[in-house]
Design an enzyme around this catalytic site. Sequence first.
Site, PDB file in Angstrom:
ATOM      1  N   HIS A 253      -7.415  -4.687   9.769  1.00  0.00           N
ATOM      2  CA  HIS A 253      -7.059  -4.413   8.362  1.00  0.00           C
ATOM      3  C   HIS A 253      -5.750  -5.091   7.991  1.00  0.00           C
ATOM      4  O   HIS A 253      -4.865  -5.268   8.826  1.00  0.00           O
ATOM      5  CB  HIS A 253      -7.063  -2.911   8.036  1.00  0.00           C
ATOM      6  CG  HIS A 253      -5.937  -2.092   8.566  1.00  0.00           C
ATOM      7  ND1 HIS A 253      -6.133  -0.908   9.242  1.00  0.00           N
ATOM      8  CD2 HIS A 253      -4.586  -2.245   8.504  1.00  0.00           C
ATOM      9  CE1 HIS A 253      -4.961  -0.379   9.561  1.00  0.00           C
ATOM     10  NE2 HIS A 253      -4.014  -1.175   9.137  1.00  0.00           N
TER      11      HIS A 253
ATOM     12  N   ASP B  16       0.816  -1.219   0.000  1.00  0.00           N
ATOM     13  CA  ASP B  16       0.000   0.000   0.000  1.00  0.00           C
ATOM     14  C   ASP B  16       0.845   1.263   0.000  1.00  0.00           C
ATOM     15  O   ASP B  16       2.067   1.214   0.167  1.00  0.00           O
ATOM     16  CB  ASP B  16      -0.963  -0.006   1.201  1.00  0.00           C
ATOM     17  CG  ASP B  16      -0.294  -0.447   2.498  1.00  0.00           C
ATOM     18  OD1 ASP B  16       0.948  -0.388   2.579  1.00  0.00           O
ATOM     19  OD2 ASP B  16      -1.020  -0.845   3.433  1.00  0.00           O
TER      20      ASP B  16
ATOM     21  N   ASN C 153      -7.970  -2.886  13.896  1.00  0.00           N
ATOM     22  CA  ASN C 153      -9.338  -3.223  13.477  1.00  0.00           C
ATOM     23  C   ASN C 153      -9.353  -4.411  12.505  1.00  0.00           C
ATOM     24  O   ASN C 153     -10.374  -4.706  11.898  1.00  0.00           O
ATOM     25  CB  ASN C 153     -10.019  -2.006  12.842  1.00  0.00           C
ATOM     26  CG  ASN C 153      -9.283  -1.509  11.593  1.00  0.00           C
ATOM     27  OD1 ASN C 153      -8.307  -2.138  11.171  1.00  0.00           O
ATOM     28  ND2 ASN C 153      -9.753  -0.423  11.013  1.00  0.00           N
TER      29      ASN C 153
ATOM     30  N   GLU D 151      -9.620  -1.956   4.856  1.00  0.00           N
ATOM     31  CA  GLU D 151     -10.315  -1.653   6.105  1.00  0.00           C
ATOM     32  C   GLU D 151     -11.602  -2.485   6.215  1.00  0.00           C
ATOM     33  O   GLU D 151     -12.174  -2.872   5.186  1.00  0.00           O
ATOM     34  CB  GLU D 151     -10.690  -0.165   6.132  1.00  0.00           C
ATOM     35  CG  GLU D 151      -9.500   0.797   6.148  1.00  0.00           C
ATOM     36  CD  GLU D 151      -8.912   1.012   7.541  1.00  0.00           C
ATOM     37  OE1 GLU D 151      -8.799   0.039   8.309  1.00  0.00           O
ATOM     38  OE2 GLU D 151      -8.543   2.163   7.842  1.00  0.00           O
TER      39      GLU D 151
HETATM   40  C1  GLP Z   1      -0.432   0.269   8.559  1.00  0.00           C
HETATM   41  C2  GLP Z   1      -0.115  -0.541   7.310  1.00  0.00           C
HETATM   42  C3  GLP Z   1      -0.430  -2.000   7.525  1.00  0.00           C
HETATM   43  C4  GLP Z   1       0.197  -2.474   8.822  1.00  0.00           C
HETATM   44  C5  GLP Z   1      -0.402  -1.710   9.965  1.00  0.00           C
HETATM   45  C6  GLP Z   1       0.082  -2.172  11.333  1.00  0.00           C
HETATM   46  O1  GLP Z   1      -1.763   0.584   8.687  1.00  0.00           O
HETATM   47  N1  GLP Z   1      -0.818  -0.093   6.158  1.00  0.00           N
HETATM   48  O2  GLP Z   1       0.073  -2.740   6.416  1.00  0.00           O
HETATM   49  O3  GLP Z   1      -0.020  -3.830   8.980  1.00  0.00           O
HETATM   50  O4  GLP Z   1      -0.023  -0.359   9.762  1.00  0.00           O
HETATM   51  O5  GLP Z   1       1.282  -1.548  11.634  1.00  0.00           O
HETATM   52  P1  GLP Z   1       2.132  -1.721  12.955  1.00  0.00           P
HETATM   53  O6  GLP Z   1       3.038  -2.840  12.665  1.00  0.00           O
HETATM   54  O7  GLP Z   1       2.868  -0.420  13.080  1.00  0.00           O
HETATM   55  O8  GLP Z   1       1.199  -1.965  14.073  1.00  0.00           O
END
Ligand code: GLP
Length: 243
Positions: free
Chosen positions: A138, A67, A136, A143
């Site tokens: 995702h 992304d 949540n 989402e």
């Molecule tokens: C962002 C990314 C996700 C990732 C999520 C969790 O939203 N788009 O791909 O999995 O963060 O990140 P963290 O590892 O910082 O909790």
Amino acid sequence: MNIRIFNSQEDLNEAAADLIGGLVLRNPSAVLGLATGGTPVGIYASLVRRCAAGIVRFRDVTTFNLDEYVGLPKNHPESYFSYMRKHLFDAVDARPERCHLPDGSAADIAAECARYDGLLAQAGRIDLQLLGIGHNGHIGFNEPDHALLSGTHVVELKPSTREANARFFDSPEQVPTHAITMGIGSILKAQSILLVARGADKAEIMQRALYGPITTDCPASLLQTHADLHVYVDTAAGRLLNV
Ligand code: GLP
């Protein structure tokens, strides 16, 4: 489903780097699906060390990131393009032309999504997809919603997602409202998936994702349908999982 719970973040990072690095050793032209966020940082650091030691090479590897924020210039310090350069691409021998991310600054975002799907189709298949998880449920930036999309598309980020990612920006208002994300179909097509999570704040969503009903309300729950899912968590995130 192969669930492993690690006593330390370091052990998790090394095991994840073993899985990714091992694949690249066996198949130097592997196609990797890559993730951003806080969790993969130490995994990338381990891969960088392995590359510096000559243990693994990325020259012939192709990568696809999940992304990218819409509206941030590529070289913005918080773009996922900058994140990947900083944590992996610039520190290993990867070839820039083989390292793909959606371009969130493209003038025509719909065309950009189609371009990304075209590149994915050309690559054929992702051999190993690395995934983090949002609070949540995702994955990528897919989402929770009443329906999920298969291909690359634009999403409006949930307020809770923007809040969670505000720690990387100077102020919460600076977190982009939209992102481009690879779709659920592309993620599930990967030959193998490695889902990583750490910290007590991920324990409940990990339980929902792996043992709860398969529902678009928790996009990560669709991973239960995948034939080769590896889940690496630390003890805090794995508190509610049975191994
Ligand atoms: C962002 C990314 C996700 C990732 C999520 C969790 O939203 N788009 O791909 O999995 O963060 O990140 P963290 O590892 O910082 O909790």
